[in-house]
Write a protein that holds these residues in place. Structure first.
Motif, PDB file in Angstrom:
ATOM      1  N   VAL A   1      -1.748   1.552  12.594  1.00 38.22           N
ATOM      2  CA  VAL A   1      -1.216   2.452  13.425  1.00 38.22           C
ATOM      3  C   VAL A   1      -0.754   3.769  12.298  1.00 38.22           C
ATOM      4  CG1 VAL A   1       1.333   3.365  13.836  1.00 38.22           C
ATOM      5  CG2 VAL A   1       0.430   1.199  14.782  1.00 38.22           C
ATOM      6  N   TYR A   2      -0.695   3.481  10.865  1.00 38.61           N
ATOM      7  CA  TYR A   2      -0.466   4.501  10.051  1.00 38.61           C
ATOM      8  C   TYR A   2      -1.774   5.273   9.864  1.00 38.61           C
ATOM      9  CZ  TYR A   2       4.022   2.332   9.108  1.00 38.61           C
ATOM     10  OH  TYR A   2       5.054   1.638   9.158  1.00 38.61           O
TER      11      TYR A   2
ATOM     12  N   TRP B   1       0.789  -1.240   0.038  1.00 37.86           N
ATOM     13  CA  TRP B   1       0.025  -0.019  -0.036  1.00 37.86           C
ATOM     14  C   TRP B   1       0.834   1.185   0.042  1.00 37.86           C
ATOM     15  CZ3 TRP B   1      -4.798  -0.076   3.836  1.00 37.86           C
ATOM     16  CH2 TRP B   1      -5.742  -1.111   3.188  1.00 37.86           C
ATOM     17  N   GLN B   2       0.551   2.228  -0.829  1.00 35.76           N
ATOM     18  CA  GLN B   2       1.134   3.431  -0.909  1.00 35.76           C
ATOM     19  C   GLN B   2       0.153   4.343  -0.041  1.00 35.76           C
ATOM     20  OE1 GLN B   2       1.898   6.319  -4.368  1.00 35.76           O
ATOM     21  NE2 GLN B   2       3.784   5.415  -4.222  1.00 35.76           N
TER      22      GLN B   2
ATOM     23  N   HIS C   1       5.168   3.284   2.308  1.00 31.79           N
ATOM     24  CA  HIS C   1       4.834   2.190   1.588  1.00 31.79           C
ATOM     25  C   HIS C   1       4.877   1.116   2.796  1.00 31.79           C
ATOM     26  CE1 HIS C   1       6.905   4.015  -2.061  1.00 31.79           C
ATOM     27  NE2 HIS C   1       5.752   3.724  -2.548  1.00 31.79           N
ATOM     28  N   VAL C   2       3.850   0.332   2.731  1.00 33.19           N
ATOM     29  CA  VAL C   2       3.656  -0.752   3.834  1.00 33.19           C
ATOM     30  C   VAL C   2       3.152  -2.122   3.123  1.00 33.19           C
ATOM     31  CG1 VAL C   2       1.523   0.101   4.262  1.00 33.19           C
ATOM     32  CG2 VAL C   2       2.522  -1.373   5.948  1.00 33.19           C
TER      33      VAL C   2
ATOM     34  N   LYS D   1      -2.866   4.007  -3.376  1.00 37.12           N
ATOM     35  CA  LYS D   1      -3.353   2.912  -4.384  1.00 37.12           C
ATOM     36  C   LYS D   1      -2.316   1.838  -3.827  1.00 37.12           C
ATOM     37  CE  LYS D   1      -2.185   4.575  -8.281  1.00 37.12           C
ATOM     38  NZ  LYS D   1      -1.896   4.746  -9.792  1.00 37.12           N
ATOM     39  N   GLU D   2      -2.636   0.468  -4.256  1.00 36.30           N
ATOM     40  CA  GLU D   2      -1.586  -0.642  -4.237  1.00 36.30           C
ATOM     41  C   GLU D   2      -0.733  -0.784  -5.300  1.00 36.30           C
ATOM     42  OE1 GLU D   2      -2.310  -5.305  -3.874  1.00 36.30           O
ATOM     43  OE2 GLU D   2      -3.485  -4.088  -2.383  1.00 36.30           O
ATOM     44  N   ILE D   3       0.449  -0.854  -4.968  1.00 38.09           N
ATOM     45  CA  ILE D   3       1.434  -0.845  -6.117  1.00 38.09           C
ATOM     46  C   ILE D   3       2.298  -2.109  -6.027  1.00 38.09           C
ATOM     47  CG2 ILE D   3       1.469   1.555  -6.453  1.00 38.09           C
ATOM     48  CD1 ILE D   3       4.067   1.733  -5.047  1.00 38.09           C
ATOM     49  N   LEU D   4       3.397  -2.273  -7.030  1.00 38.40           N
ATOM     50  CA  LEU D   4       4.254  -3.399  -6.904  1.00 38.40           C
ATOM     51  C   LEU D   4       5.583  -2.810  -6.689  1.00 38.40           C
ATOM     52  CD1 LEU D   4       2.796  -5.401  -9.919  1.00 38.40           C
ATOM     53  CD2 LEU D   4       2.572  -5.970  -7.470  1.00 38.40           C
TER      54      LEU D   4
END
Length: 226
Positions: A206-207, A84-85, A195-196, A216-219
């Motif tokens: 927590v974030y 996740w960004q 990024h997590v 968004k979700e990235i790679l």
């Protein structure tokens, strides 16, 4: 919103982290003892091939992409991690750290490497400290928590290497360190992001409580030049 963050490494290497950048044209990278990340202008097959040919060292390289990439033959693809960004656009309220926080420097590197090896918050190398702004919490002579900043694709600044020793979880150490990093970034009139791993529910909670929202979700691809 935030289109720069679709390609954070490229924009970091050509703006806020330019002093640590190597490469030319559409291909840039950090030296591998600082960070494994490389940045390409468009992540095209030609640029991925050029990165392989340009790198003066072998080993693992990381490339961020919002979409799947087609890797040319010279590379060995080790895998891709879905992350996740997250971005924080809320002003941080005033706070006081409940523990003593210290700036981390060269003498702390062995303990920083040991803590990140144990907790695995993401890549952390011998000279990652060159990104700056790393802080930590000691218990006696033992480093038990830390956080810092990594990529700086202006006007964004990435909070990274957030980790706590398993024996010291649940004491709010990571939250305190995160608040200090958010405060520092916002004082510089920049926007915190991070990024997590998508399956790290504890960290995401927590974030989120600190005001971060999922962009968004990235790679993140990890590939190897042999």
């Amino acid at each position: 919103m935030h289109p720069i963050l679709d390609n954070p490494a490229w924009h970091a290497l050509t703006s806020g982290n330019q002093s640590l950048a190597h490469g030319e044209g559409p291909v840039r990278y950090f030296w591998n003892d600082v960070s494994p990340f490389a940045g390409l202008r468009t992540n095209s097959v030609d640029e991925l091939r050029a990165l392989h040919d340009m790198l003066p060292f072998s080993g693992v390289v990381a490339v961020v992409s919002p979409t799947e990439l087609n890797w040319p033959g010279p590379w060995t693809v080790l895998g891709a991690v879905a992350v996740w960004q997250m971005v924080c656009t809320q002003p941080l309220k005033t706070f006081k750290a409940p523990v003593k926080v210290v700036a981390l420097g060269a003498p702390d590197i062995p303990q920083m490497l040991a803590l990140t090896k144990l907790t695995k918050p993401g890549p952390f190398e011998q000279n990652t400290l060159q990104f700056g702004y790393y802080e930590g919490v000691y218990h006696g002579d033992r480093l038990v928590a830390m956080a810092g900043q990594r990529m700086n694709p202006q006007p964004y600044a990435e909070i990274s290497a957030v980790c706590t020793h398993p024996d010291f979880l649940g004491r709010g150490l990571a939250t305190s360190l995160m608040r200090r990093q958010i405060h520092r970034i916002q004082l510089a009139r920049e926007i915190p992001f991070l990024h997590v791993k998508a399956d790290n529910a504890r960290a995401i909670k927590v974030y989120t409580e600190l005001g971060f929202v999922k962009r968004k979700e990235i790679l993140i691809y990890f590939v190897e030049k042999r």
